[in-house]
Enzyme design. Structure first.
Site, PDB file in Angstrom:
ATOM      1  N   THR A 105       9.143   2.602 -13.911  1.00 50.00           N
ATOM      2  CA  THR A 105       9.240   3.685 -12.939  1.00 50.00           C
ATOM      3  C   THR A 105       9.731   3.179 -11.586  1.00 50.00           C
ATOM      4  OG1 THR A 105       6.896   3.426 -12.346  1.00 50.00           O
ATOM      5  CG2 THR A 105       7.439   5.020 -14.063  1.00 50.00           C
ATOM      6  N   LEU A 136       4.544 -16.678 -17.431  1.00 50.65           N
ATOM      7  CA  LEU A 136       5.203 -16.400 -16.155  1.00 50.65           C
ATOM      8  C   LEU A 136       4.325 -16.846 -14.993  1.00 50.65           C
ATOM      9  CD1 LEU A 136       7.385 -15.214 -14.367  1.00 50.65           C
ATOM     10  CD2 LEU A 136       6.361 -12.952 -14.704  1.00 50.65           C
ATOM     11  N   LEU A 153      -0.188  -3.714  -7.985  1.00 48.44           N
ATOM     12  CA  LEU A 153       0.219  -2.328  -7.760  1.00 48.44           C
ATOM     13  C   LEU A 153       0.979  -1.745  -8.948  1.00 48.44           C
ATOM     14  CD1 LEU A 153       0.119  -3.777  -4.786  1.00 48.44           C
ATOM     15  CD2 LEU A 153       1.238  -1.671  -4.054  1.00 48.44           C
ATOM     16  N   ASN A 179      -6.356  -9.523 -17.448  1.00 47.92           N
ATOM     17  CA  ASN A 179      -5.608 -10.762 -17.667  1.00 47.92           C
ATOM     18  C   ASN A 179      -5.216 -11.436 -16.355  1.00 47.92           C
ATOM     19  OD1 ASN A 179      -5.771 -10.574 -20.455  1.00 47.92           O
ATOM     20  ND2 ASN A 179      -3.844  -9.463 -20.643  1.00 47.92           N
ATOM     21  N   LYS A 185      -9.060 -16.692 -12.154  1.00 52.78           N
ATOM     22  CA  LYS A 185     -10.352 -17.368 -12.295  1.00 52.78           C
ATOM     23  C   LYS A 185     -10.175 -18.823 -12.735  1.00 52.78           C
ATOM     24  CE  LYS A 185     -14.659 -16.990 -14.981  1.00 52.78           C
ATOM     25  NZ  LYS A 185     -14.395 -18.010 -16.027  1.00 52.78           N
ATOM     26  N   ALA A 196      -4.795  -1.892  -6.467  1.00 54.02           N
ATOM     27  CA  ALA A 196      -4.394  -0.593  -5.925  1.00 54.02           C
ATOM     28  C   ALA A 196      -4.998   0.510  -6.777  1.00 54.02           C
ATOM     29  CB  ALA A 196      -2.879  -0.487  -5.886  1.00 54.02           C
ATOM     30  N   TYR A 227      -4.451   7.934 -16.383  1.00 55.73           N
ATOM     31  CA  TYR A 227      -4.333   7.365 -15.037  1.00 55.73           C
ATOM     32  C   TYR A 227      -5.699   7.275 -14.367  1.00 55.73           C
ATOM     33  CZ  TYR A 227      -2.514   6.741 -10.267  1.00 55.73           C
ATOM     34  OH  TYR A 227      -2.228   6.261  -9.001  1.00 55.73           O
ATOM     35  N   LYS A 231      -7.719   3.666 -13.768  1.00 57.73           N
ATOM     36  CA  LYS A 231      -7.967   3.166 -12.415  1.00 57.73           C
ATOM     37  C   LYS A 231      -9.454   2.901 -12.211  1.00 57.73           C
ATOM     38  CE  LYS A 231      -3.844   3.061 -10.475  1.00 57.73           C
ATOM     39  NZ  LYS A 231      -3.229   1.789 -10.023  1.00 57.73           N
TER      40      LYS A 231
END
Length: 301
Positions: A105, A136, A153, A179, A185, A196, A227, A231
């Protein structure tokens, strides 16, 4: 131009910081130091309403309290509306930023300025699969050394889009959050972590305005629950890593945001107003849901 955020849930970022005995005025200062976005809103006592009522000049604050100079940070969702503005701000404060976004998005064009900076690196990667995320993060750490902070975010935020991508939405806010914190940690336990969150954790609230001690009125199986509930789960995960593992976890509950780089097809009322005004159409409010979106509007640029 200066970056302004108004209408943020009452000092919501340092929810866990405040449990260490800080009052709301002190928590506001934590908010400034953690996010580095200027906040301007109505004057009054902090905590009176459902947005921070402190008048804050963060530019002056950051001049004397710039945590971010020469720090290395990771921003997930860096190509999004808010993520790209945060990226620009932190680069300006002297941070080295590693931006990650799969552009589901978000839009890479939002990083037009950042991509010109030598202290910015961008990876177009999906952070949900652990087999993609962990290598990564290991690569970033081996390249730049210690990671000082991470802002998570990454998530669709537009109702039409998170309903189009429900699995991606609930996984990036739950599994990916777990993750990311698990990696911190083990690899960077002193780093700050910012999650966020959203005003949607309150669902269809029965209390107005909402304070942090209000737990909400959420439908766990509605069309928006992918959503809202994810959250809430992300906040839960943050709380566990804060309380049980001692990580520096911070949360901000973002209310109705708008500004440059926001998609006019977002589906929420403020971009809809702007779209209609540009087209010379009448401004329409379709429901009580739209009316609630006019509370505490947050301008970000």
């Amino acid at each position: 131009r200066s970056s302004w955020v108004t209408g943020v849930q009452t000092c919501a970022l340092p929810i866990y910081e405040r449990s260490r005995g800080q009052n709301e005025s002190q928590a506001c200062r934590c908010y400034q130091a953690a996010v580095a976005i200027k906040i301007r809103s109505k004057q009054g006592k902090c905590g009176e309403r459902n947005f921070c009522t402190c008048q804050i000049d963060l530019e002056s604050y950051m001049t004397n309290n710039n945590y971010f100079t020469n720090k290395v940070g990771i921003i997930t969702g860096a190509a999004g509306f808010i993520g790209s503005h945060l990226t620009d701000k932190l680069l300006g404060l002297g941070s080295r930023i590693i931006g990650i976004d799969n552009c589901l998005t978000g839009k890479k064009k939002n990083l037009h300025s950042a991509l010109k900076q030598t202290n910015f690196t961008f990876y177009q990667t999906d952070i949900i699969p652990e087999q993609a995320l962990i290598p990564l993060l290991d690569k970033v750490r081996s390249t730049y050394g210690q990671i000082d902070f991470m802002a998570h975010l990454a998530s669709p935020a537009s109702p039409p889009l998170y309903q189009r991508y429900p699995c991606e939405t609930y996984l990036v806010n739950s599994l990916a959050t777990h993750n990311l914190l698990s990696w911190l940690k083990s690899q960077a336990p002193s780093a700050r972590f910012l999650f966020a969150s959203t005003s949607e954790v309150y669902g269809d609230p029965l209390v107005h305005p909402q304070k942090e001690d209000y737990w909400g009125n959420v439908n766990p199986n509605g069309v928006r629950s992918c959503y809202d509930e994810s959250k809430r789960m992300g906040e839960t995960i943050g709380g566990v890593f804060y309380r049980d593992f001692g990580l520096d976890v911070r949360i901000m509950r973002i209310f109705n945001t708008y500004g440059p780089r926001m998609d006019l097809q977002d589906g929420r009322i403020l971009p809809q107003f702007i779209k209609q005004a540009l087209a010379g159409e009448k401004l329409t409010i379709r429901s009580e849901e739209h009316t609630s979106e006019l509370q505490s509007p947050s301008w970000i640029s």
